[in-house]
Motif scaffolding. Structure first.
Motif, short mmCIF file in Angstrom:
data_model
loop_
_atom_site.label_atom_id
_atom_site.label_comp_id
_atom_site.label_asym_id
_atom_site.label_seq_id
_atom_site.Cartn_x
_atom_site.Cartn_y
_atom_site.Cartn_z
N GLY A 29 70.90 36.15 18.28
CA GLY A 29 70.73 34.76 18.72
C GLY A 29 70.15 34.64 20.11
N SER A 30 70.29 33.46 20.67
CA SER A 30 69.81 33.24 22.04
C SER A 30 70.78 32.31 22.75
N SER A 31 70.69 32.29 24.05
CA SER A 31 71.64 31.49 24.85
C SER A 31 70.89 30.37 25.56
N ARG A 59 80.93 19.84 15.89
CA ARG A 59 80.73 19.29 14.56
C ARG A 59 79.28 19.49 14.14
N LEU A 60 79.10 19.85 12.86
CA LEU A 60 77.74 20.04 12.32
C LEU A 60 77.51 18.96 11.28
N ASP A 61 76.49 18.15 11.53
CA ASP A 61 76.25 17.02 10.63
C ASP A 61 75.01 17.20 9.78
N ASN A 62 74.24 18.27 10.04
CA ASN A 62 72.98 18.40 9.30
C ASN A 62 72.93 19.67 8.46
N TYR A 63 74.09 20.30 8.25
CA TYR A 63 74.08 21.51 7.42
C TYR A 63 74.28 21.07 5.97
N LEU A 114 83.23 36.15 15.79
CA LEU A 114 82.37 35.96 14.63
C LEU A 114 82.09 34.47 14.44
N GLY A 115 80.88 34.18 13.97
CA GLY A 115 80.51 32.76 13.77
C GLY A 115 79.40 32.33 14.71
N GLY A 116 79.21 33.08 15.79
CA GLY A 116 78.12 32.79 16.72
C GLY A 116 78.21 31.38 17.28
N GLN A 117 77.05 30.79 17.53
CA GLN A 117 77.02 29.46 18.15
C GLN A 117 77.60 28.40 17.22
N ALA A 118 77.49 28.65 15.91
CA ALA A 118 78.05 27.67 14.96
C ALA A 118 79.55 27.55 15.19
N GLY A 119 80.19 28.69 15.48
CA GLY A 119 81.64 28.71 15.65
C GLY A 119 82.13 27.94 16.86
N VAL A 163 82.98 43.49 20.75
CA VAL A 163 82.34 44.80 20.95
C VAL A 163 80.83 44.55 21.14
N SER A 164 80.32 44.82 22.33
CA SER A 164 78.89 44.62 22.57
C SER A 164 78.10 45.84 22.15
N VAL A 165 76.97 45.61 21.52
CA VAL A 165 76.05 46.71 21.27
C VAL A 165 75.22 46.89 22.54
N GLY A 221 75.35 41.28 15.80
CA GLY A 221 75.49 39.83 15.93
C GLY A 221 76.07 39.22 14.67
N GLY A 222 77.24 38.63 14.81
CA GLY A 222 77.93 38.04 13.65
C GLY A 222 77.89 36.53 13.66
N GLY A 223 76.69 35.98 13.94
CA GLY A 223 76.51 34.52 13.81
C GLY A 223 76.10 34.20 12.38
N LYS A 244 65.72 27.62 15.53
CA LYS A 244 66.95 27.37 16.30
C LYS A 244 67.83 26.31 15.62
N GLN A 245 67.91 26.44 14.33
CA GLN A 245 68.79 25.57 13.54
C GLN A 245 69.63 26.44 12.62
N LEU A 246 70.82 25.98 12.34
CA LEU A 246 71.76 26.75 11.54
C LEU A 246 71.23 27.05 10.13
N THR A 270 68.71 17.22 18.30
CA THR A 270 68.68 17.04 16.84
C THR A 270 70.10 17.16 16.29
N CYS A 271 70.87 18.09 16.88
CA CYS A 271 72.21 18.35 16.37
C CYS A 271 73.19 17.25 16.80
N ASP A 272 73.17 16.88 18.07
CA ASP A 272 74.26 16.06 18.61
C ASP A 272 73.84 14.64 19.01
N GLY A 273 72.51 14.37 19.04
CA GLY A 273 72.03 13.03 19.42
C GLY A 273 72.67 11.92 18.59
C1 LIG Z 1 76.31 23.55 21.21
C2 LIG Z 1 75.42 23.84 20.02
C3 LIG Z 1 75.35 22.93 18.99
C4 LIG Z 1 74.55 23.20 17.86
N1 LIG Z 1 74.54 22.30 16.86
C5 LIG Z 1 73.76 22.54 15.77
C6 LIG Z 1 73.71 21.60 14.69
O1 LIG Z 1 74.38 20.55 14.73
N2 LIG Z 1 72.91 21.89 13.64
C7 LIG Z 1 72.15 23.04 13.57
O2 LIG Z 1 71.45 23.25 12.58
N3 LIG Z 1 72.18 23.93 14.58
C8 LIG Z 1 72.95 23.71 15.67
N4 LIG Z 1 72.97 24.59 16.71
C9 LIG Z 1 72.13 25.80 16.61
C10 LIG Z 1 72.79 26.86 15.68
O3 LIG Z 1 74.15 27.04 16.05
C11 LIG Z 1 72.01 28.15 15.80
O4 LIG Z 1 70.69 27.92 15.37
C12 LIG Z 1 72.62 29.26 14.92
O5 LIG Z 1 73.96 29.51 15.28
C13 LIG Z 1 71.80 30.54 15.09
O6 LIG Z 1 72.41 31.56 14.38
P1 LIG Z 1 72.16 33.10 14.74
O7 LIG Z 1 73.05 33.87 13.83
O8 LIG Z 1 70.73 33.39 14.74
O9 LIG Z 1 72.63 33.27 16.25
P2 LIG Z 1 74.01 32.94 16.98
O10 LIG Z 1 74.76 31.87 16.30
O11 LIG Z 1 73.64 32.74 18.41
O12 LIG Z 1 74.84 34.29 16.83
C14 LIG Z 1 74.47 35.45 17.52
C15 LIG Z 1 75.69 36.34 17.67
O13 LIG Z 1 75.26 37.58 18.24
C16 LIG Z 1 76.25 38.03 19.15
N5 LIG Z 1 75.62 38.95 20.13
C17 LIG Z 1 74.72 38.67 21.09
N6 LIG Z 1 74.39 39.80 21.76
C18 LIG Z 1 75.10 40.81 21.20
C19 LIG Z 1 75.21 42.22 21.45
N7 LIG Z 1 74.51 42.84 22.42
N8 LIG Z 1 76.06 42.96 20.69
C20 LIG Z 1 76.77 42.38 19.69
N9 LIG Z 1 76.71 41.03 19.42
C21 LIG Z 1 75.88 40.28 20.16
C22 LIG Z 1 76.77 36.75 19.80
O14 LIG Z 1 78.07 36.93 20.30
C23 LIG Z 1 76.74 35.77 18.61
O15 LIG Z 1 78.00 35.73 17.94
C24 LIG Z 1 73.78 24.38 17.81
C25 LIG Z 1 73.84 25.31 18.88
C26 LIG Z 1 74.67 25.05 19.96
C27 LIG Z 1 74.75 26.06 21.09
#
Ligand SMILES: Cc1cc2nc3c(=O)[nH]c(=O)nc-3n(C[C@H](O)[C@H](O)[C@H](O)COP(=O)(O)OP(=O)(O)OC[C@H]3O[C@@H](n4cnc5c(N)ncnc54)[C@H](O)[C@@H]3O)c2cc1C
Length: 401
Positions: free
Chosen positions: A198-200, A130-134, A121-126, A165-167, A94-96, A374-376, A222-225
């Motif tokens: 991460g989680s979906s 817009r991120l206003d609370n980082y 790469l970048g996960g959900q942040a990517g 590439v999925s694990v 996971g490259g978030g 569940k915050q960046l 919290t993020c987008d309100g």
């Molecule tokens: C729409 C949205 C808006 C958000 N806005 C904010 C905000 O304004 N402020 C804030 O603080 N937070 C915000 N968040 C939450 C924040 O993005 C997450 O808390 C943060 O990204 C979590 O990071 P993470 O690395 O734990 O997981 P993630 O960012 O979810 O990254 C996990 C990565 O793992 C990868 N992955 C999953 N399964 C596998 C597998 N089997 N093999 C290989 N890779 C895998 C995924 O592709 C993903 O890239 C927001 C989230 C969303 C969805």
């Protein structure tokens, strides 16, 4: 021609797959629906010897691919899908933000580190508009830009990174080594593995939802309100604890919050239910569900209308909230783990205070971990803390060898 031109139709599943693949990798593309763009049909036929083959993708170098698989697309856009070595000190699944932060810390400590991400790469942040609370960005920052900065920093320290590439499993390879298997059929070894998948957020799966995510459809109040300060109405989908809590939170930005719930009662705690039911700005619609999200017809791509259906009578009503917040649950990305590590009842990974799971050498950080917020900023903090614990674990492993 800066971006990839993607020709297809909204009913074509392969076109949706190609769009999703490019979006997941954060590769910009221009979409041409051949049903509404008459020139599109000519382009498709001209490229495919008179045949209507969709999706057809035309690349900035003038070449094209018709109905490519995800593998063909990955190769065309130059994605590296096989690692350079077979053995690493640390493999990060996971490259978030959590995984990338651990990688930066680990590589600075000279640990041979590989990140494997199933999407981009970048996960959900990517994929966040817009991120206003980082912290550190007083005017906010675009999610894609922040993710690019994380990736560049990891590159600077020589972290190897694979995308698309999925694990598929993490296994005990014996001799104090762990094995990481991928959907591309590769098997890598490491002395430690970090789970940062991460989680979906669960989606409503209503028509139009996918295209409006971040453009009026959101999953985090919290993020987008705050983007909706001064609006007339916001809508919340789901009346569990999160829906009720976030609905109350949103009242500070808007004149009215409508909570839409499919069931016939509110599901959150009694305290929250009382607060919601007595709040002058909140209206609750039980036994209702979202049928369609529709974009504005001004070409802005932003949410214009929501069609809500009365599940008893079947009557559909069009509403015009400024934004919709969906809180119908969160699924951790842990399906690939089998019974390797302990999960809680929601499927989140259980760790001890050192971020280690019950399986020696397997760690977890970020949104996939039980108790994470569940915050960046928290994901980044957990990533840094986990890296330090992993360093200590590897030192102890070496000392005991
Ligand atoms: C729409 C949205 C808006 C958000 N806005 C904010 C905000 O304004 N402020 C804030 O603080 N937070 C915000 N968040 C939450 C924040 O993005 C997450 O808390 C943060 O990204 C979590 O990071 P993470 O690395 O734990 O997981 P993630 O960012 O979810 O990254 C996990 C990565 O793992 C990868 N992955 C999953 N399964 C596998 C597998 N089997 N093999 C290989 N890779 C895998 C995924 O592709 C993903 O890239 C927001 C989230 C969303 C969805």
């Amino acid at each position: 021609m800066a971006d990839i031109q993607l020709y297809g139709a909204s009913w074509c599943p392969d076109c949706r797959r190609a769009k999703k693949f490019l979006a997941d990798q954060r590769v910009p593309y221009e979409w041409h629906d051949i049903e509404t763009d008459p020139d599109g049909v000519d382009v498709v036929q001209e490229r495919n010897d008179g045949k209507n083959i969709i999706p057809t993708l035309i690349f900035p170098d003038g070449s094209h691919l018709a109905e490519p698989s995800n593998e063909e697309l990955a190769e065309k856009i130059g994605l590296e899908r096989m690692a350079m070595q077979h053995v690493y000190d640390l493999i990060i699944v996971g490259g978030g933000p959590a995984g990338l932060t651990t990688a930066i810390y680990a590589a600075r400590e000279n640990l041979d580190t590989l990140i494997v991400d199933s999407k981009g790469l970048g996960g959900q942040a990517g994929i966040t508009e817009r991120l206003d609370n980082y912290p550190g960005f007083p005017d906010g920052i675009g999610g894609a830009e922040l993710a690019d900065r994380f990736v560049k920093q990891a590159e600077r320290y020589g972290v190897e990174m694979l995308q698309a590439v999925s694990v598929t499993s993490v296994i005990d390879d014996g001799h104090r080594e762990l094995g990481v298997e991928t959907a591309t059929g590769d098997h890598y070894h490491a002395r430690a593995v970090l789970l940062a998948t991460g989680s979906s957020y669960r989606r409503t799966e209503a028509e139009g939802e996918e295209d409006l995510i971040g453009a009026g459809v959101h999953f985090c109040a919290t993020c987008d309100g705050p983007f909706y300060k001064g609006s007339d109405e916001l809508m919340v989908i789901g009346a569990g604890n999160s829906g009720l809590e976030e609905g109350l939170f949103l009242t500070q930005f808007t004149g009215k919050v409508t909570i839409v719930e499919r069931g016939d009662t509110l599901r959150g705690s009694k305290l929250l239910q009382d607060k919601v039911l007595n709040h002058p700005k909140i209206e609750v619609q039980l036994r209702h569900g979202v049928k369609t999200f529709r974009a504005k017809d001004d070409g802005s791509g932003k949410l214009g209308a929501v069609v809500v259906e009365d599940l008893e009578s079947g009557e559909a009503t069009e509403r015009h909230p400024a934004g919709v917040f969906v809180f119908i649950g969160l699924d951790p990305n842990t399906g690939f783990l089998g019974d390797l590590v302990s999960l809680d009842e929601g499927g989140f990974v259980v760790t001890d205070p050192t971020f280690m799971t019950n399986f020696p050498g397997v760690f977890a950080a970020g949104d996939v971990r039980r108790g994470s917020t569940k915050q960046l900023a928290s994901a980044v903090g957990e990533g840094a803390a986990a890296a330090i614990q992993i360093r200590g674990y590897l030192d102890r492993l070496e000392a005991s060898a």
